[in-house]
Write a protein that holds these residues in place. Sequence first.
Motif, PDB file in Angstrom:
ATOM      1  N   ALA A   1     -11.341  11.101   0.565  1.00 54.76           N
ATOM      2  CA  ALA A   1     -11.192  10.990   2.021  1.00 54.76           C
ATOM      3  C   ALA A   1     -11.895   9.747   2.554  1.00 54.76           C
ATOM      4  O   ALA A   1     -11.368   9.044   3.412  1.00 54.76           O
ATOM      5  CB  ALA A   1     -11.754  12.244   2.703  1.00 54.76           C
ATOM      6  N   ARG A   2     -13.075   9.489   2.024  1.00 54.12           N
ATOM      7  CA  ARG A   2     -13.864   8.381   2.559  1.00 54.12           C
ATOM      8  C   ARG A   2     -13.285   7.015   2.210  1.00 54.12           C
ATOM      9  O   ARG A   2     -13.476   6.067   2.964  1.00 54.12           O
ATOM     10  CB  ARG A   2     -15.313   8.489   2.088  1.00 54.12           C
ATOM     11  N   VAL A   3     -12.611   6.899   1.082  1.00 51.55           N
ATOM     12  CA  VAL A   3     -12.053   5.583   0.747  1.00 51.55           C
ATOM     13  C   VAL A   3     -10.566   5.449   1.050  1.00 51.55           C
ATOM     14  O   VAL A   3     -10.103   4.370   1.379  1.00 51.55           O
ATOM     15  CB  VAL A   3     -12.327   5.164  -0.720  1.00 51.55           C
ATOM     16  N   GLU A   4      -9.824   6.541   0.960  1.00 49.60           N
ATOM     17  CA  GLU A   4      -8.379   6.448   1.195  1.00 49.60           C
ATOM     18  C   GLU A   4      -7.976   6.935   2.588  1.00 49.60           C
ATOM     19  O   GLU A   4      -6.806   6.886   2.953  1.00 49.60           O
ATOM     20  CB  GLU A   4      -7.615   7.255   0.127  1.00 49.60           C
ATOM     21  N   GLY A   5      -8.956   7.430   3.343  1.00 47.03           N
ATOM     22  CA  GLY A   5      -8.665   7.803   4.730  1.00 47.03           C
ATOM     23  C   GLY A   5      -8.176   9.228   4.894  1.00 47.03           C
ATOM     24  O   GLY A   5      -8.627   9.945   5.774  1.00 47.03           O
ATOM     25  N   ILE A   6      -7.296   9.668   4.032  1.00 47.08           N
ATOM     26  CA  ILE A   6      -6.664  10.986   4.193  1.00 47.08           C
ATOM     27  C   ILE A   6      -7.616  12.114   3.789  1.00 47.08           C
ATOM     28  O   ILE A   6      -8.213  12.075   2.716  1.00 47.08           O
ATOM     29  CB  ILE A   6      -5.395  11.067   3.324  1.00 47.08           C
ATOM     30  N   LEU A   7      -7.732  13.123   4.653  1.00 46.34           N
ATOM     31  CA  LEU A   7      -8.514  14.320   4.331  1.00 46.34           C
ATOM     32  C   LEU A   7      -7.599  15.279   3.579  1.00 46.34           C
ATOM     33  O   LEU A   7      -6.704  15.884   4.166  1.00 46.34           O
ATOM     34  CB  LEU A   7      -9.012  14.975   5.619  1.00 46.34           C
TER      35      LEU A   7
ATOM     36  N   TYR B   1       0.838  -1.207   0.000  1.00 49.14           N
ATOM     37  CA  TYR B   1       0.000   0.000   0.000  1.00 49.14           C
ATOM     38  C   TYR B   1       0.866   1.249   0.000  1.00 49.14           C
ATOM     39  O   TYR B   1       0.530   2.234  -0.625  1.00 49.14           O
ATOM     40  CB  TYR B   1      -0.905   0.013   1.242  1.00 49.14           C
TER      41      TYR B   1
ATOM     42  N   THR C   1      -5.733  10.693   9.413  1.00 47.90           N
ATOM     43  CA  THR C   1      -6.632  11.847   9.491  1.00 47.90           C
ATOM     44  C   THR C   1      -7.346  11.966  10.830  1.00 47.90           C
ATOM     45  O   THR C   1      -7.666  13.064  11.266  1.00 47.90           O
ATOM     46  CB  THR C   1      -7.625  11.826   8.306  1.00 47.90           C
TER      47      THR C   1
ATOM     48  N   THR D   1     -13.888  14.701  -1.051  1.00 42.93           N
ATOM     49  CA  THR D   1     -14.697  13.969  -0.077  1.00 42.93           C
ATOM     50  C   THR D   1     -14.723  12.480  -0.413  1.00 42.93           C
ATOM     51  O   THR D   1     -14.591  11.629   0.472  1.00 42.93           O
ATOM     52  CB  THR D   1     -16.121  14.562  -0.045  1.00 42.93           C
TER      53      THR D   1
ATOM     54  N   GLU E   1       5.519  -3.990   5.353  1.00 40.96           N
ATOM     55  CA  GLU E   1       4.117  -4.397   5.441  1.00 40.96           C
ATOM     56  C   GLU E   1       4.011  -5.856   5.905  1.00 40.96           C
ATOM     57  O   GLU E   1       3.142  -6.218   6.699  1.00 40.96           O
ATOM     58  CB  GLU E   1       3.489  -4.268   4.052  1.00 40.96           C
TER      59      GLU E   1
ATOM     60  N   CYS F   1      -7.746   1.394  -2.685  1.00 42.52           N
ATOM     61  CA  CYS F   1      -9.159   1.579  -2.324  1.00 42.52           C
ATOM     62  C   CYS F   1      -9.862   2.513  -3.302  1.00 42.52           C
ATOM     63  O   CYS F   1     -11.025   2.298  -3.644  1.00 42.52           O
ATOM     64  CB  CYS F   1      -9.275   2.108  -0.897  1.00 42.52           C
TER      65      CYS F   1
END
Lengths: 457, 457
Positions: free
Chosen positions: A380-386, A9, B113, A377, B15, A93
């Motif tokens: 952020a929701r799938v990769e986590g980072i904002l 990843y 995040t 947005t 990982e 993701c």
Amino acid sequence: MSDNKTIPYKIYLEESEMPKQWYNVRADMKNKPAPLLNPATLEPMTAEELGHVFCDELVKQELDDTNAYIDIPQEIQDFYKMYRPSPLVRAYCLEKELDTPAKIYYKFEGNNTSGSHKLNSAIAQAYYAKEQHLKGVTTETGAGQWGTALSMACAYFNLDCKVFMVKCSYEQKPFRREVMRTYGANVTPSPSDTTNVGRKILAEFPGTSGSLGCAISEAVEAATSQEGYRYVLGSVLSQVLLHQSVIGLETKAALDKYDITPDIIIGCAGGGSNLGGLISPFMGEKLRGEKDYRFIAVEPASCPSLTRGKYAYDFCDTGMVCPLSKMYTLGSGFIPSANHAGGLRYHGMSSTLSQLYDDKLMEAVSVEQTSVFEAATKFARVEGILPAPESSHAIKVAMDEAMKCKETGEEKTIVFGLTGTGYFDMVAYGKYNDGDMTDYIPTDEDLAKGFAGLPNV
Amino acid sequence: MSDNKTIPYKIYLEESEMPKQWYNVRADMKNKPAPLLNPATLEPMTAEELGHVFCDELVKQELDDTNAYIDIPQEIQDFYKMYRPSPLVRAYCLEKELDTPAKIYYKFEGNNTSGSHKLNSAIAQAYYAKEQHLKGVTTETGAGQWGTALSMACAYFNLDCKVFMVKCSYEQKPFRREVMRTYGANVTPSPSDTTNVGRKILAEFPGTSGSLGCAISEAVEAATSQEGYRYVLGSVLSQVLLHQSVIGLETKAALDKYDITPDIIIGCAGGGSNLGGLISPFMGEKLRGEKDYRFIAVEPASCPSLTRGKYAYDFCDTGMVCPLSKMYTLGSGFIPSANHAGGLRYHGMSSTLSQLYDDKLMEAVSVEQTSVFEAATKFARVEGILPAPESSHAIKVAMDEAMKCKETGEEKTIVFGLTGTGYFDMVAYGKYNDGDMTDYIPTDEDLAKGFAGLPNV
């Protein structure tokens, strides 16, 4: 390319694999970027003239368009080790969410307290100021990442740090200001009454919310009117692109480890520091005829210097105290409309990127901010980072390119620069969440006003 | 121990070296933590009773004090790969600043995040909720890290997420709230009029700024009164310590790679999730008689559950709807004074850590917040990272221990948990920067009021 299963990843380089030299893309350019001009004489700026404003070593770097590699001093390498190497992330993701055959990677520069890639150049500029036994440095900041980065760098080297912060950001982002203060910086909203140029702009435009170009003028005046101070800049300049090449060099080393060759490299573009740094070593290969890549600069539709600007000599600042630079520009008087969120609000573009763009070695697209926050947005929701609003311009276009691959079935490899995080941009995210975000594309008449201010060179 | 020169600034595991099982320290404890009791019958809570509140698999984990290792499901391992492994950082710059012979390491959990370690358990709890085909989960949040983490986890698994946020935090931290909304969560200030227990507390204490204990009561009610919902908790519970053991397992694996054996391991302690997770595998070695370590829990002087609390059965929440837990507690009615900044404001402590502390296997100290912010600022300026106020409690004591080494000349190895970043705590930093931060240590009379509410068990 290696089997997907073997690609983690996040690809981290070992400390020993981190770059020990910066790469200067100008050395490989046939058409060099045009020189900075003295606005009074219209002659190229000399090292001596630039030395009144910038540190000596940085002047050397600014003027050097022949040496391809420049050693990174050990002290800077050590500081880099505190927050670098930054990860090259495989966006598994996001690929799954988009159901695309494209392979998407992003170089994430947000895992440091400044929240962006700006620290890469801030620490270099602070180091050279310290080496020159200066007392301190002055600068401007818009969205605040650069000011934060410079505050951190100055705290590390015990240098005084004066930041002129664009007034609307100063008011909208009190927490950014507080981070800078925590690192010991002195932060002034710009335009201010602490400089001649600030007072002049305030008199001419009472109630102005400021601009980067105006804050630059104030910071330059503050540096040149005090003994032991120099001015430092977070983008646009060739020296900054040089320092930021660490992004591209790490990216390339990480890709090379897994035998990955990107097809498209995408970055957001304000003054060009991130994009220039990210693409430099790849562009070098293209310039030397070794490989071919597509490069895409993404800019806000509200501040479209590459896609709608003119390639001309212009002032770097509103107060017209800086040298003239040949660049794609909207005119030094151009200020994005008030609904524009985040950074990428500079009227011009790095002279290096401008030349590469003019030579058709790089593409540019502009995108509207509502679509950018939509992409942010989803990401952020799938990769986590904002993500930061600036970085999200690159996300938007990376997603668009990945969707094109879905249509054509092509398994292209897309790399984009994720320059930073959006933790201090929640006012803008809030507007988007509430459905209150609007777009504004300047009319041709809006742009004509900016162009009218271009100098006759 | 290896030669210093070979130890990088940041140790990242591959990982493939990341933990595939969590470690359950209770399995190695001779004196097990006391069981949760049904407040009506005073009998140990059964799996069936707990199943009304928590997901089935989490109930199993909560009650399991015999299996030392529990498999991490592949989906959770995959999510971990998006932001883990977290770096174990050698604090070279802090050591130099303190001029100490001590070797200082910190495990940095803030590079995601949510800004803290909370995501490690949030993703696990969301996963089990999804596996059980639930519609959503409810929870409380104080400083906001946990709520953010759960919002992220729920967005990833497409679960509905209802967060009750302690009212004073809700008002002080609008941007935290906005991050949660960006991840699709529904955020309600607590106490609220949306639950019976909230309305009751509001009637009894009009104008209250809320507390974690009160928000827990509301979240539990919201979960148990709706079909398809369960309640999840970010700390205190044994299942949370289990998930957080990933911190300690990674830390140990990273240290083992370089043959480093710590002398002292330090963590901040609110409900105990970070501290418990960090020390678990090391404590396991100590419990099995394989190695010895000093463990230090650091808590705020304003909320001193270990250092001044009673070891007794108490309610986990203000509304007294939760099971009774035997723990070091200040009483479920205890609320830290209004000048207390950040988290670490829970009245009790994890039953596992409480038992270990009672068995003298772990030490505890309390520190005042002004000294904590002083340490935080010093740390930020030399190590770059702007730490969360919570994490800075551990920094403060790590610095104190390093300074003791300076006096004695001992080259001790100190490891501490840097649980998160302070980007959303700039109001508190601003108070410190302005010299307006104050300390408050509860008097014995203050504490007596909390103890008076302890149940007769």
